[in-house]
Design a protein around this motif. Structure first.
Motif, PDB file in Angstrom:
ATOM      1  N   GLY A   1      12.405   6.990  -1.314  1.00  0.00           N
ATOM      2  CA  GLY A   1      13.550   7.107  -2.215  1.00  0.00           C
ATOM      3  C   GLY A   1      13.156   7.234  -3.676  1.00  0.00           C
ATOM      4  N   LYS A   2      11.984   6.686  -4.022  1.00  0.00           N
ATOM      5  CA  LYS A   2      11.504   6.762  -5.413  1.00  0.00           C
ATOM      6  C   LYS A   2      10.723   8.054  -5.684  1.00  0.00           C
ATOM      7  CE  LYS A   2      11.218   1.741  -5.999  1.00  0.00           C
ATOM      8  NZ  LYS A   2      10.309   0.579  -6.179  1.00  0.00           N
ATOM      9  N   GLY A   3      10.607   8.874  -4.631  1.00  0.00           N
ATOM     10  CA  GLY A   3       9.945  10.158  -4.810  1.00  0.00           C
ATOM     11  C   GLY A   3       8.439  10.129  -4.643  1.00  0.00           C
ATOM     12  N   VAL A   4       7.899   9.024  -4.126  1.00  0.00           N
ATOM     13  CA  VAL A   4       6.450   8.942  -3.896  1.00  0.00           C
ATOM     14  C   VAL A   4       6.095   9.876  -2.741  1.00  0.00           C
ATOM     15  CG1 VAL A   4       4.513   7.432  -3.297  1.00  0.00           C
ATOM     16  CG2 VAL A   4       6.401   6.564  -4.704  1.00  0.00           C
ATOM     17  N   SER A   5       5.075  10.679  -2.907  1.00  0.00           N
ATOM     18  CA  SER A   5       4.683  11.625  -1.866  1.00  0.00           C
ATOM     19  C   SER A   5       4.108  10.909  -0.661  1.00  0.00           C
ATOM     20  CB  SER A   5       3.652  12.619  -2.404  1.00  0.00           C
ATOM     21  OG  SER A   5       2.438  11.957  -2.708  1.00  0.00           O
TER      22      SER A   5
ATOM     23  N   GLU B   1       9.824  -0.796   3.226  1.00  0.00           N
ATOM     24  CA  GLU B   1       8.989  -0.507   2.042  1.00  0.00           C
ATOM     25  C   GLU B   1       8.691   0.987   1.950  1.00  0.00           C
ATOM     26  OE1 GLU B   1       5.608  -2.334   0.489  1.00  0.00           O
ATOM     27  OE2 GLU B   1       6.175  -4.375   1.056  1.00  0.00           O
ATOM     28  N   ILE B   2       8.319   1.575   3.084  1.00  0.00           N
ATOM     29  CA  ILE B   2       7.999   3.005   3.111  1.00  0.00           C
ATOM     30  C   ILE B   2       9.215   3.842   2.715  1.00  0.00           C
ATOM     31  CG2 ILE B   2       7.404   4.933   4.643  1.00  0.00           C
ATOM     32  CD1 ILE B   2       5.592   2.954   6.176  1.00  0.00           C
ATOM     33  N   HIS B   3      10.388   3.480   3.279  1.00  0.00           N
ATOM     34  CA  HIS B   3      11.604   4.232   2.964  1.00  0.00           C
ATOM     35  C   HIS B   3      11.992   4.079   1.490  1.00  0.00           C
ATOM     36  CE1 HIS B   3      12.975   4.302   7.454  1.00  0.00           C
ATOM     37  NE2 HIS B   3      11.835   4.928   7.229  1.00  0.00           N
TER      38      HIS B   3
ATOM     39  N   HIS C   1       0.724   2.602  -2.483  1.00  0.00           N
ATOM     40  CA  HIS C   1       1.773   1.919  -3.243  1.00  0.00           C
ATOM     41  C   HIS C   1       2.365   0.724  -2.490  1.00  0.00           C
ATOM     42  CE1 HIS C   1       1.572   5.571  -5.664  1.00  0.00           C
ATOM     43  NE2 HIS C   1       2.356   5.006  -6.565  1.00  0.00           N
ATOM     44  N   LEU C   2       1.900   0.468  -1.282  1.00  0.00           N
ATOM     45  CA  LEU C   2       2.444  -0.634  -0.486  1.00  0.00           C
ATOM     46  C   LEU C   2       2.009  -1.986  -1.044  1.00  0.00           C
ATOM     47  CD1 LEU C   2       1.802   0.775   3.115  1.00  0.00           C
ATOM     48  CD2 LEU C   2       4.036   0.544   1.989  1.00  0.00           C
ATOM     49  N   SER C   3       2.826  -3.013  -0.804  1.00  0.00           N
ATOM     50  CA  SER C   3       2.454  -4.379  -1.192  1.00  0.00           C
ATOM     51  C   SER C   3       1.239  -4.808  -0.368  1.00  0.00           C
ATOM     52  CB  SER C   3       3.628  -5.319  -0.962  1.00  0.00           C
ATOM     53  OG  SER C   3       3.972  -5.340   0.417  1.00  0.00           O
ATOM     54  N   PRO C   4       0.535  -5.847  -0.799  1.00  0.00           N
ATOM     55  CA  PRO C   4      -0.693  -6.250  -0.089  1.00  0.00           C
ATOM     56  C   PRO C   4      -0.502  -6.526   1.398  1.00  0.00           C
ATOM     57  CG  PRO C   4      -0.605  -7.302  -2.231  1.00  0.00           C
ATOM     58  CD  PRO C   4       0.699  -6.593  -2.059  1.00  0.00           C
ATOM     59  N   TRP C   5       0.566  -7.279   1.757  1.00  0.00           N
ATOM     60  CA  TRP C   5       0.748  -7.599   3.185  1.00  0.00           C
ATOM     61  C   TRP C   5       1.101  -6.338   3.979  1.00  0.00           C
ATOM     62  CZ3 TRP C   5       4.815  -6.503   6.264  1.00  0.00           C
ATOM     63  CH2 TRP C   5       6.025  -6.161   5.650  1.00  0.00           C
ATOM     64  N   ALA C   6       1.949  -5.476   3.389  1.00  0.00           N
ATOM     65  CA  ALA C   6       2.345  -4.240   4.074  1.00  0.00           C
ATOM     66  C   ALA C   6       1.145  -3.312   4.222  1.00  0.00           C
ATOM     67  CB  ALA C   6       3.464  -3.548   3.304  1.00  0.00           C
ATOM     68  N   SER C   7       0.299  -3.272   3.203  1.00  0.00           N
ATOM     69  CA  SER C   7      -0.888  -2.432   3.250  1.00  0.00           C
ATOM     70  C   SER C   7      -1.842  -2.905   4.344  1.00  0.00           C
ATOM     71  CB  SER C   7      -1.597  -2.460   1.886  1.00  0.00           C
ATOM     72  OG  SER C   7      -2.756  -1.655   1.913  1.00  0.00           O
ATOM     73  N   ALA C   8      -1.972  -4.222   4.481  1.00  0.00           N
ATOM     74  CA  ALA C   8      -2.852  -4.784   5.512  1.00  0.00           C
ATOM     75  C   ALA C   8      -2.343  -4.428   6.907  1.00  0.00           C
ATOM     76  CB  ALA C   8      -2.946  -6.292   5.346  1.00  0.00           C
TER      77      ALA C   8
END
Length: 622
Positions: free
Chosen positions: A352-356, A346-348, A363-370
């Motif tokens: 790739g989308k240019g997010v700083s 997700e981070i990669h 910008h992470l999904s809920p489970w990834a953010s947790a």
């Protein structure tokens, strides 16, 4: 015609210690098939990829270099009527480049190739490219001479020529490499490196063949990770040295733990995505635990499963009044843990989308953010690093050993508070044994192996072969019993099936992919047989410092010695059996002989057809 970087330190004689001077005097031996000035080569059948399901993809991508025959180099006394004997050796110009991370023994490949070139024609030239593949593209060269080599023989590092970028991949890079080879009138280009570099070598040789460029491309298996391993390559140059140096460091830590009796050491080892270094070091030094990435991936263990596993081991040892221990962790473990791998993807993707970097967490999904918020701040920062050029995480920068140590400490303190653990307080010390070994003086085995591979490169050139890798098999035997040959790099390729999420899957490009630890192989079986003793009995073993002579000088990797590979030798033996069958079963032979041959061949054919089918040898999803 190229330029010499006179203002650089490349090729400058080193100031050697007394030990280094003594090492420089050692001259590696040669197998009988490489001795003399006559090249004898026997060609086998066309070599096909072991990846049956992907063979058509590989052959379509490499129409000029796929399906070439195996080459076996023969000793002078061999009686092989069909062998090609090459006695004339015209002047040649050969280029050589380091393409990949530095690995002990690399200089000896250059030395071996130089000696072979000069032995067959003193007027031939070996040209080194300065600064790796960037030097190749820019045509920065240095002629390799005895004087240049004098202080680099049997020494570590890549500093004689240096290295920079590890790829020859883009159209511009391939074209620049071809232009350099044509401008410098090179008969061959030898590329020293691992799986990525040899994949690039295969593509370069295919492009050269298609463009009718006369330069032949040869690959050499040199990488400390030991992951360039297949039916033709038993081990790589550098792996033995790395494991010996790391095993001594681990053993020193084991002795310290046993002496102090109050620390648990978490040691992370280099090795990228495969755990070969961790496995070999465990077999050599006998730490209490080793967590292999391949085990974790196969069992789909979560970070919490691994933490519990270690905590249970700490608790079991405490019941025997042992409050110390050593745990080995491979560098690539973070990518073997399912939830951490998914988080990294997700981070990669956001990279790739240019997010700083500052905004990725939001910008992470809920489970990834947790999961991200659960992890310690130092790990969060490391996971946010930009991925490598091959889209993998910057593994050397992610301190997985500190993460595990912290999680284990938290859990043990919890158990202590709850009363489920009645031992002493848990104390952890973390280490990363990585760069200490990369520049090490190479082991005697790596010195010999690299030097022999250099000679094999000349034999490949003399035979006019393109797109081949130099191979030496039967390595666990003495040098005079080593078998030398060459195999098409395309026959080592696979087409991996990549999974990048629940809904996305695609077929990757053909490549020489890294080999994981075989969980059904003999080295892993040996580890499992001893794992309970390693865990509870503190049977730490110290192989000592790397020895060039005397006790330990002749030792080889345990994982190499317990295997029985010699694939090239067995292929040749099979050909001999088939020829014998042909000579016995001829028109006019008895009915009994014919019936026996038909029955045996029908049975063998049926069994081999099943074993070689795509469904039997299908590629695992990674």
């Amino acid at each position: 015609m190229g330029s010499v970087a006179m203002d650089s330190d490349y090729g400058v004689p080193r100031e050697l210690s007394a030990l280094q001077k003594a090492r420089a005097l050692y001259r590696p031996g040669l197998p009988p098939c490489l001795q003399g000035t006559t090249v004898r080569v026997e060609y086998g059948d066309a070599a096909v990829a072991a990846d049956v399901a992907g063979a058509h993809v590989i052959s379509h991508a490499f129409p000029h270099t796929y399906g070439q025959p195996l080459a076996h180099f023969l000793r002078k006394t061999s009686v092989v009527p069909d062998a090609t004997v090459i006695r004339e050796h015209p002047v040649v110009r050969v280029g050589i480049v380091f393409s990949g991370r530095q690995s002990p023994g690399g200089h000896n490949v250059i030395w071996g190739l130089h000696d072979a070139i000069k032995a067959h024609n003193p007027n031939s030239k070996l040209i080194g490219f300065l600064g790796g593949t960037d030097g190749l593209f820019a045509q920065k060269t240095l002629e390799i001479t005895d004087e240049v080599l004098s202080s680099y023989k049997n020494q570590g590092g890549y500093d004689m020529l240096g290295r920079t970028r590890d790829q020859i991949r883009t159209t511009e890079q391939v074209n620049a490499a071809m232009t350099a080879c044509q401008d410098l009138k090179l008969d061959a280009l030898v590329i020293i490196g691992g799986v990525t570099s040899n994949t690039d070598a295969a593509q370069l040789s295919e492009t050269f063949a298609e463009s009718k460029c006369s330069t032949k491309v040869v690959g050499v298996p040199v990488t400390l990770n030991g992951d360039l391993k297949n039916q033709f390559v038993e081990t790589t140059v550098g792996f033995d040295t790395i494991c010996k140096v790391n095993s001594q460091l681990i053993s020193n830590v084991c002795t310290d733990a046993l002496s102090a009796e109050k620390y648990y050491y978490f040691v992370r080892l280099m090795g990228r995505k495969a755990s070969h270094v961790a496995l070999e070091c465990a077999l050599q030094s006998h730490p209490n635990m080793v967590i292999l990435g391949e085990e974790v991936a196969a069992s789909k263990l979560t970070i919490f499963d691994i933490t519990k596993q270690i905590c249970d081991a700490v608790q079991a040892r405490a019941q025997k009044d042992k409050y110390h221990g050593v745990v080995l962790i491979p560098e690539g473990l973070v990518e073997s843990i399912p939830e951490l791998y998914a988080l990294l993807q997700e981070i990669h993707g956001l990279h790739g989308k240019g997010v700083s970097v500052e905004n990725i967490s939001s910008h992470l999904s809920p489970w990834a953010s947790a999961l991200f918020e659960f992890l310690p701040p130092f790990i969060r920062k490391q996971l946010l690093l930009h991925p490598e050029s091959d889209d993998s995480a910057q593994l050397s920068q992610i301190e997985t050993e500190k993460l595990l140590a912290q999680l284990v400490e938290t859990e043990m303190n919890k158990r202590l508070k709850e009363g489920t653990y009645k031992g002493k307080k848990f104390n952890a010390i973390c280490h990363f044994f990585g760069y200490q070994a990369r520049g090490a003086l190479p082991s005697k085995f790596d010195c010999d192996y690299a030097y022999v591979l250099g000679h094999v490169c000349y034999h490949i050139l003399a035979a006019g072969l393109n797109g081949y890798m130099a191979t030496v098999t039967n390595l666990k035997s003495p040098v005079n019993k080593w078998k030398c040959g060459a195999a098409p790099i395309t026959s080592m390729m696979t087409v991996k099936r990549w999974s990048r999420g629940p809904a996305a899957s695609q077929i990757g490009k053909p490549a020489v992919h890294m080999a994981s630890v075989d969980l059904k192989g003999k080295p892993y079986e040996l580890l499992r047989q001893n794992s309970s003793n390693f865990l509870m009995e503190d049977i730490y073993r110290n192989p000592g410092p790397l020895q060039f002579e005397g006790p330990g000088g002749e030792t080889k990797p345990i994982s190499l010695c317990v295997e029985d590979r010699d694939y090239m030798g067995r292929i040749k033996q099979l050909q001999e059996y088939l020829e014998k069958v042909k000579s016995i079963v001829k028109p006019g032979c008895s009915q009994d002989v014919l019936k026996a041959a038909l029955s045996a061949m029908a049975s063998v054919t049926e069994m081999l057809t099943i074993m070689s089918s795509p469904s039997f040898s299908g590629q695992a999803t990674i």
